[in-house]
Design a protein around this motif. Structure first.
Motif, short mmCIF file in Angstrom:
data_model
loop_
_atom_site.label_atom_id
_atom_site.label_comp_id
_atom_site.label_asym_id
_atom_site.label_seq_id
_atom_site.Cartn_x
_atom_site.Cartn_y
_atom_site.Cartn_z
N LEU A 152 -71.56 23.27 19.05
CA LEU A 152 -70.55 22.38 19.30
C LEU A 152 -70.29 21.43 18.45
O LEU A 152 -69.33 20.69 18.01
N LYS A 153 -71.50 21.33 17.50
CA LYS A 153 -71.41 20.56 16.21
C LYS A 153 -70.41 21.12 15.12
O LYS A 153 -69.50 20.24 14.75
N ALA A 154 -70.37 22.37 15.02
CA ALA A 154 -69.15 22.93 14.19
C ALA A 154 -67.92 22.88 14.73
O ALA A 154 -66.89 22.52 14.08
N LEU A 155 -67.61 22.92 16.26
CA LEU A 155 -66.41 22.78 16.75
C LEU A 155 -65.80 21.52 16.88
O LEU A 155 -64.74 21.45 16.32
N ARG A 156 -66.67 20.64 16.88
CA ARG A 156 -66.15 19.19 16.67
C ARG A 156 -65.73 18.84 15.33
O ARG A 156 -64.63 18.29 15.12
N ALA A 157 -66.58 19.39 14.22
CA ALA A 157 -65.94 19.14 12.98
C ALA A 157 -64.66 19.77 12.67
O ALA A 157 -63.72 19.34 11.91
N THR A 158 -64.67 21.13 13.15
CA THR A 158 -63.38 21.75 13.05
C THR A 158 -62.33 21.27 13.51
O THR A 158 -60.99 21.20 12.86
N LEU A 159 -62.54 20.72 14.84
CA LEU A 159 -61.53 19.88 15.45
C LEU A 159 -60.80 18.54 14.90
O LEU A 159 -59.63 18.45 14.76
N VAL A 160 -62.00 18.05 14.26
CA VAL A 160 -61.59 16.67 13.40
C VAL A 160 -60.52 17.22 12.39
O VAL A 160 -59.42 16.53 12.14
N TYR A 161 -60.96 18.39 11.63
CA TYR A 161 -60.11 18.77 10.50
C TYR A 161 -58.71 19.03 11.14
O TYR A 161 -57.81 18.60 10.35
N PHE A 162 -58.37 19.99 12.04
CA PHE A 162 -57.23 20.30 12.68
C PHE A 162 -56.43 19.13 13.36
O PHE A 162 -55.35 19.20 13.04
N VAL A 163 -57.00 18.43 13.92
CA VAL A 163 -56.33 17.12 14.34
C VAL A 163 -55.75 16.17 13.25
O VAL A 163 -54.77 15.73 13.10
N ASN A 164 -56.45 16.25 12.25
CA ASN A 164 -56.23 15.17 11.16
C ASN A 164 -54.84 15.87 10.36
O ASN A 164 -54.04 15.44 9.88
N LYS A 165 -55.33 17.36 10.11
CA LYS A 165 -54.24 18.08 9.63
C LYS A 165 -52.71 18.14 10.45
O LYS A 165 -51.67 17.94 9.99
N THR A 166 -52.98 18.27 11.87
CA THR A 166 -51.68 18.00 12.72
C THR A 166 -51.01 16.88 12.45
O THR A 166 -49.61 16.89 12.08
N LEU A 167 -51.81 15.60 12.52
CA LEU A 167 -50.95 14.29 12.33
C LEU A 167 -50.43 14.22 10.80
O LEU A 167 -49.31 13.74 10.64
N HIS A 168 -51.37 14.58 9.79
CA HIS A 168 -50.66 14.32 8.46
C HIS A 168 -49.77 15.27 7.91
O HIS A 168 -48.55 14.87 7.35
N THR A 169 -49.73 16.71 8.31
CA THR A 169 -48.98 17.68 7.80
C THR A 169 -47.50 17.26 8.76
O THR A 169 -46.36 17.52 7.80
N SER A 170 -47.51 16.95 9.90
CA SER A 170 -46.20 16.61 10.43
C SER A 170 -45.45 15.49 9.66
O SER A 170 -44.25 15.53 9.67
N GLN A 171 -46.24 14.62 9.24
CA GLN A 171 -45.73 13.44 8.53
C GLN A 171 -45.09 13.90 7.17
O GLN A 171 -44.00 13.60 6.85
N GLU A 172 -46.02 14.59 6.70
CA GLU A 172 -45.53 15.29 5.20
C GLU A 172 -44.31 16.13 5.43
O GLU A 172 -43.28 15.97 4.67
N ILE A 173 -44.05 16.95 6.34
CA ILE A 173 -43.04 17.87 6.70
C ILE A 173 -41.62 16.99 6.76
O ILE A 173 -40.48 17.27 6.51
N SER A 174 -41.99 15.92 7.73
CA SER A 174 -40.82 15.18 8.05
C SER A 174 -40.18 14.53 7.00
O SER A 174 -38.97 14.40 6.81
N LEU A 175 -41.27 14.07 6.21
CA LEU A 175 -40.70 13.21 5.03
C LEU A 175 -40.09 14.11 3.99
O LEU A 175 -38.88 13.70 3.43
N GLY A 176 -40.62 15.49 3.69
CA GLY A 176 -39.83 16.30 2.92
C GLY A 176 -38.47 16.62 3.33
O GLY A 176 -37.79 16.80 2.58
N MET A 177 -38.45 16.79 4.69
CA MET A 177 -37.32 17.23 5.51
C MET A 177 -36.13 16.06 5.14
O MET A 177 -35.02 16.31 4.74
#
Lengths: 185, 214
Positions: A152-177
């Motif tokens: 669970l500890k590893a899973l939570r850390a993994t998901l924090v990373y991926f939710v962060n990545k989801t939010l930031h990457t989408s902004q980066e992509i849309s700015l790039g586009m």
């Protein structure tokens, strides 16, 4: 403009419907042999046979064995097993053959938004998948005795990373586009 | 739970392709898809894909995969979850050759549509009584309702697609498919429910600004 990829994809869809509408094993066998010939002509036969088998053997084994087990209690039709296995194998192999020969991004090119959505999703899924596998390997290499707590500890850390990545990457992509003039809004 | 090609008849999958198309059209028309939404939907699809890759360790050394449908529907919205998970199913079927193209409609309706909306409305209805139970039930329903739909679709095949009493596609009746799919998914749903509670709490706490603003 209609491209070769549109025609091949259209043919693939028609053949899907045809192969699920005809119930003669001989016809499906002929279609499978034709697919094998096309695959052999393009040096893909072994690869596609292996890929198809790997993709469906478990599902087909479960269904076929369950059907045979049902035969212990009531009459069954053994010819049905031939038809089902043949059809599932042929359809799956046809899909893999289509994937090797058709550029699906070009097939979807009739809509700019749809193409960009599918292209972005596809590329992001690839990136996320690779990173997730790295996380899994990292967890496995660092955990001698895996338990629920460490999982669970590893899973939570993994998901924090991926939710962060989801939010930031989408902004980066849309700015790039936007900066490249992709959208007019 | 994905159904491969060849298990369901054209009389089933062709209308379901149509229904799926209508649902996508409605979702697309409802939201004006602009630049940020396209990139967000794409990365959300990738997140949904990752959630589906998470293996839950089970007793006996085995493991099962999480669906993550409830978590996405509760964190973002059922409409976004529907769009993102649909995208995952389409990409899996058309680009990776996993899950079936003829059965894509069934898979989209079951997992993306019924899974997302059943989880969301279960949570909405039960949250007024007990938030933890509502989250658990949402995770459980997001797993069980799609499996019931898939069981129904598979179970009606011997009725609607047979020749002289012999099956042409999936051979087992409704009773068998319901039991075969419901029991394992109801049990897996417990793990999904627990993880939905734990992960939803953790993520809303860590991304307070993002999820409380939406």
């Amino acid at each position: 403009m209609i491209h070769k990829d549109h025609l091949l994809f259209g043919l693939y869809i028609v053949m899907l419907v045809v192969l699920t509408s005809v119930h003669r094993p001989l016809f499906i066998t002929a279609a499978l042999l034709l697919l094998c010939a096309v695959a052999a002509y393009t040096d893909l036969l072994t690869l596609l046979l292996k890929r198809t088998f790997k993709s469906i053997w478990a599902a087909l084994a479960v269904i076929s064995l369950s059907y045979l087990a049902m035969g212990l209690f009531k009459p069954i039709d053994p010819a049905f097993l031939l038809l089902l296995n043949l059809r599932v194998f042929t359809l799956t192999m046809m899909t893999f053959l289509m994937l090797e020969h058709v550029n699906l991004f070009r097939v979807l090119s009739f809509s700019k938004k749809l193409t960009s959505l599918v292209t972005l999703s596809f590329s992001q899924i690839h990136i996320f998948r690779r990173t997730f596998v790295e996380f899994q390997l990292g967890y496995a290499s660092r955990t001698a005795r895996p338990g629920w707590r460490s999982y669970l500890k590893a899973l939570r850390a993994t998901l924090v990373y991926f939710v962060n990545k989801t939010l930031h990457t989408s902004q980066e992509i849309s700015l790039g586009m936007k900066s490249r003039g992709f959208f007019h809004d | 739970m994905h159904i491969p090609d060849g298990f369901i008849s054209p009389t089933t999958y062709l209308p379901l392709w149509g229904v799926t198309g209508l649902l996508w059209y409605r979702a697309f028309k409802k939201s004006t898809v602009e630049s940020e939404q396209i990139s967000f939907l794409a990365t959300l699809s990738a997140l949904s894909f990752v959630l589906m890759m998470i293996a839950v360790p089970l007793p006996g050394g085995t493991s099962a995969h999480l669906s993550g449908v409830a978590l996405i529907a509760l964190l973002f919205s059922p409409a976004l979850a529907f769009g993102a998970i649909s995208m995952v199913i389409v990409i899996e079927a058309l680009f990776f050759g996993e899950g079936g193209v003829t059965t894509m409609g069934v898979n989209v309706i079951a997992i993306a549509f019924l899974g997302s909306y059943s989880a969301y409305y279960t949570h909405r209805f039960l949250a007024r009584f007990n938030e933890t139970f509502a989250l658990f039930a949402a995770g459980w329903m997001g797993m069980v309702i799609p499996s019931l739909f898939v069981a129904f679709i598979l179970g009606i095949q011997p009725i609607i697609a047979s020749m002289e009493g012999k099956p042409l596609f999936f051979p087992f009746d409704l009773h068998t498919t319901t039991l075969a799919l419901l029991i394992p998914h109801a049990l897996l749903g417990i793990a999904e429910g627990i993880l939905t509670v734990v992960l939803y709490r953790f993520l809303t706490k860590n991304f307070k600004r993002v999820f409380h603003d939406t």
